[in-house]
Structures are given as C-alpha cells and as structure tokens.
Design a protein around this motif. Sequence first.
Motif, short mmCIF file in Angstrom:
data_model
loop_
_atom_site.label_atom_id
_atom_site.label_comp_id
_atom_site.label_asym_id
_atom_site.label_seq_id
_atom_site.Cartn_x
_atom_site.Cartn_y
_atom_site.Cartn_z
N LEU A 21 1.06 -1.03 0.06
CA LEU A 21 -0.02 0.11 0.19
C LEU A 21 0.89 0.61 -0.22
O LEU A 21 0.65 1.97 -0.78
CB LEU A 21 -0.69 -0.02 0.96
N ALA A 22 2.21 1.45 0.60
CA ALA A 22 2.84 2.27 0.92
C ALA A 22 3.34 2.55 -0.70
O ALA A 22 3.77 4.06 -1.04
CB ALA A 22 3.59 2.30 1.52
N GLY A 23 3.54 1.97 -1.20
CA GLY A 23 4.26 1.70 -3.00
C GLY A 23 3.18 2.25 -3.94
O GLY A 23 3.40 2.71 -5.37
N GLY A 24 1.68 2.05 -3.39
CA GLY A 24 0.73 2.54 -3.67
C GLY A 24 -0.09 1.43 -4.83
O GLY A 24 -1.40 1.58 -5.56
N ASP A 25 0.16 0.64 -4.45
CA ASP A 25 -0.36 -0.98 -4.46
C ASP A 25 -2.03 -1.54 -4.39
O ASP A 25 -2.45 -1.29 -2.85
CB ASP A 25 0.21 -2.46 -4.21
N LEU A 26 -3.08 -0.54 -4.59
CA LEU A 26 -4.57 -0.49 -4.06
C LEU A 26 -4.74 -2.23 -4.09
O LEU A 26 -5.70 -1.83 -3.45
CB LEU A 26 -5.19 0.70 -4.95
N ASN A 27 -3.80 -2.85 -4.73
CA ASN A 27 -4.47 -4.10 -4.76
C ASN A 27 -4.74 -4.47 -3.02
O ASN A 27 -5.43 -5.29 -2.22
CB ASN A 27 -4.06 -5.56 -5.25
N ALA A 28 -3.65 -4.00 -2.50
CA ALA A 28 -3.46 -4.18 -0.66
C ALA A 28 -4.74 -4.06 0.09
O ALA A 28 -4.62 -4.05 1.74
CB ALA A 28 -2.38 -3.16 -0.16
N LEU A 29 -5.56 -2.80 -0.80
CA LEU A 29 -6.56 -2.63 0.05
C LEU A 29 -7.88 -3.41 0.61
O LEU A 29 -8.17 -3.85 1.32
CB LEU A 29 -7.28 -1.62 -0.44
N PHE A 30 -7.48 -4.58 -0.71
CA PHE A 30 -8.61 -5.95 -0.44
C PHE A 30 -8.06 -6.72 0.70
O PHE A 30 -8.87 -7.82 1.56
CB PHE A 30 -8.34 -6.78 -1.68
N GLY A 31 -6.90 -6.73 0.73
CA GLY A 31 -6.02 -8.04 2.04
C GLY A 31 -6.18 -6.80 2.37
O GLY A 31 -6.49 -8.37 4.21
N ILE A 32 -6.16 -5.68 2.70
CA ILE A 32 -6.07 -5.73 4.20
C ILE A 32 -7.64 -5.35 5.29
O ILE A 32 -8.10 -5.89 5.85
CB ILE A 32 -5.67 -3.70 4.44
N ALA A 33 -8.80 -5.12 3.75
CA ALA A 33 -9.98 -5.61 4.46
C ALA A 33 -10.11 -7.05 5.05
O ALA A 33 -10.81 -7.43 5.97
CB ALA A 33 -10.92 -5.34 3.22
N PHE A 81 12.19 7.76 -2.85
CA PHE A 81 13.74 7.43 -3.78
C PHE A 81 12.81 7.04 -5.97
O PHE A 81 13.02 6.40 -6.70
CB PHE A 81 13.69 6.05 -4.13
N GLY A 82 11.00 7.26 -5.80
CA GLY A 82 10.38 7.04 -7.31
C GLY A 82 10.06 6.25 -7.32
O GLY A 82 9.23 5.17 -8.17
N PHE A 83 9.58 5.74 -5.87
CA PHE A 83 9.24 4.19 -6.28
C PHE A 83 7.55 4.06 -6.42
O PHE A 83 7.00 2.86 -6.49
CB PHE A 83 9.48 3.22 -5.07
N VAL A 84 6.48 4.75 -6.12
CA VAL A 84 5.19 5.17 -5.55
C VAL A 84 4.90 4.86 -7.43
O VAL A 84 4.95 5.54 -8.26
CB VAL A 84 4.97 6.07 -5.31
N ASN A 85 3.69 4.06 -7.04
CA ASN A 85 2.75 4.07 -8.75
C ASN A 85 1.83 3.45 -7.86
O ASN A 85 1.19 2.17 -8.26
CB ASN A 85 3.48 2.13 -9.33
N VAL A 86 0.60 4.58 -7.97
CA VAL A 86 -0.40 4.57 -8.23
C VAL A 86 -1.18 2.93 -8.15
O VAL A 86 -1.68 4.08 -9.43
CB VAL A 86 -1.02 5.79 -6.90
N PHE A 97 6.30 5.03 2.58
CA PHE A 97 5.07 5.67 1.48
C PHE A 97 6.46 6.89 1.30
O PHE A 97 6.46 6.97 0.17
CB PHE A 97 4.32 6.18 2.07
N ILE A 98 6.41 7.38 2.51
CA ILE A 98 7.89 9.11 1.94
C ILE A 98 9.35 8.64 1.30
O ILE A 98 9.18 9.07 0.52
CB ILE A 98 8.16 9.78 3.48
#
Length: 360
Positions: free
Chosen positions: A113-125, A244-249, A238-239
Amino acid sequence: MKEKRGIIIGGAIIGLLAVVSVFLGNPKNMGICIACFIRDTAGSLGLHKAEVVQYVRPEIIGMVLGAFIISFFKKEFSSSGGSSPFIRFCLGFMIMIGALMFLGCPTRMVLRLAGGDLNALFGIAGFACGIFIGILFLNKGFSLKRNYKQTKFEGFVFPVINIALFILLVTSSGVLIFSKEGPGSMHAPAYIALAIGLISGVICQRTRLCMVGGIRDLVLFKDSYLISGFLAILVAAFIGNLLFGFVNVGFAEQPIAHTDGLWNFLGMVVAGWGSVLLGGCPMRQLILAGEGNIDSVITILGMLVGAAFAHNFKLASSPEGPTPNGKIAILLCFLALGLIAYFCSKSKSNSKVKGDVKVG
C-alpha cells in the motif's frame, strides 16, 4: 505517550529500512515480507522447485538473531513450549497458504500500500475480517492451552540453525539453491540485509510490534499502541518510496501482485484468522522464536512446509492471478480454521483472553 512514541519511531525505522532494501536490490514493495522470504528460503533448501523464488533471505535470519540477542542481554530470553504444537504447525501452514494467495504477509501488505498498490486494500480488509472472526472465538474461550518451561539449550537451537544458514549463504555453499532470475534473484547484499534484519528484530522485540495484535487490541481493549507501529511503517515507507521514485498508484501492473480482489480478500481472511488464533502475525512469530518460544518455532516450520506445499502443488498465486488449486485450498483452510476454532473454544467468557492467548 512516551511508550507509544517508541513504537512509532521503531515502526518508522522499519518502514524506511524496507524501502532502502528495495533500493539495494530487493523486489519492489518487498523490502520485508515474512511469508515471501520464508518461501524463498524453503526453495533455497530444495523444499520446492519454483526456480524463480529460491534464496535464503538474511532479513529473516537477522530478525530471529536480533530478537535472540536483545532478549538474552535484557534477561528476557526464556525457553518454553508444548502448547498444542501440531495445531500451531497446522495454523502456520494455513497462514502461509492464505499469504501466498494474496502474495504477501501483513507486513508486505502495508508495504504494498505504501508503494501505491491499491490491491493491498482488499488484503487489509480481508485481514481485518479474519481477525474479527478470530476475536469472536477468543470471546468464546478459544485457547491453545498453556506452554511449559523448556531447557535453555532447546531455545538456543533455532538461533544456531539461523547462524548456520547465514554461513551457508555467504560461503555460496553448494548445499543451497539460488534463483538465477525472478524475485529470488533480486536481493540486497547479504551483510546489509542481515543488518536490516537485526535492527528490525531488536525493534520488534522491544516494542512487541505486531499487526494482528494491533487490530485485536484495538477491538478488544481500545488500545492503539501496537497498531500505531504499523501506521508508522506505512507512513515512513510511503515517504521513502516517494523519495526514491518507487510509488506507482493503481491496481494494474504492480510488482509481484495480482488484481483479483475477491481472492486477495479471502487469502488474507485466512492469514488474519489463523494469526489471531496463534496470538501474533508471522513477524511476531519470528521474534517470539528468537526469544526462546518453541511453539513459535513450530509455527514457523508449519509456514516453511506450507510454502513448499503451495508451490509444489500449484496453490500459490502469480501475477496472472490465483490458481484453481489455490482457490480450493483457501476454502479448505476456512473449514479447517472453523473446526480448530470451534473445538478449542471452551466458554463464552472473555475474562481469560489475555491469559490464554499470548498477547503480541
């Protein structure tokens, strides 16, 4: 507040170290992942034949040794075990099946999630849902019974095995198998990865950092201490990813992830449910094992065998999505977890929750 400040700082350090390890060679959004790293280690030991995920991960070794060293010098090391060992083995096995359906443990779930992978939201839920199910059984008196004092020698065995594994790794022993491509071939330098693990292990041992414990304690006792550490990991990672430019939402084209929301959710229900019955997440099991808890060692062995089984029988997901065998395995895990939770529950009283279940 002073106590909470410590776990927040510790969580932030782990979050930043996870990003640094990616910068130094670990797969993206996988600076630290207990499930993935145990799976890689299982492959390196020849327990499964998935050639792209075979490498002894020093971070795992470092976390065990960090917890061992600090607990020993703080006089908190204590060998104990004998609390429903085979059930713990089975729970560890099923947690791994659930994690490999999602492609990550609770720690990687936060890092994704910190890297922008929104699939993690399903995992967290799903993870939270699994914990809530587990809490229902805790309130009905679920218990894996007490453990018993063991000899100090027994508590030393697991750290010594980890030292031996690291020696085999850095000497490029022919005993181990190493991936030539894929995620297993991507790793930070061994000594730096070990140092990251050692620091993380010390922090987790001193703060009792555990995501399962965080959600459980928030629900049962309105205590936000443990969950604040994982929130700190999320923010700091996330910061760091931004720097490092790793965020990909987004959902698509995320590293080592798939977009099937339903099975991401169900996989982490299994992981959350199993973890709360054990009293801690996979990361917490490593720390407890380093402190001399033989029951946690048995759980880790269950995870190791579960990882090998998942890849040998095509249960683990891939970036293309979950497998038919994996879906069947998850449904069987629901059945097995239900039976374990039901038959190990003895009353509706929740007065012994903290006494019967080791608080993460």
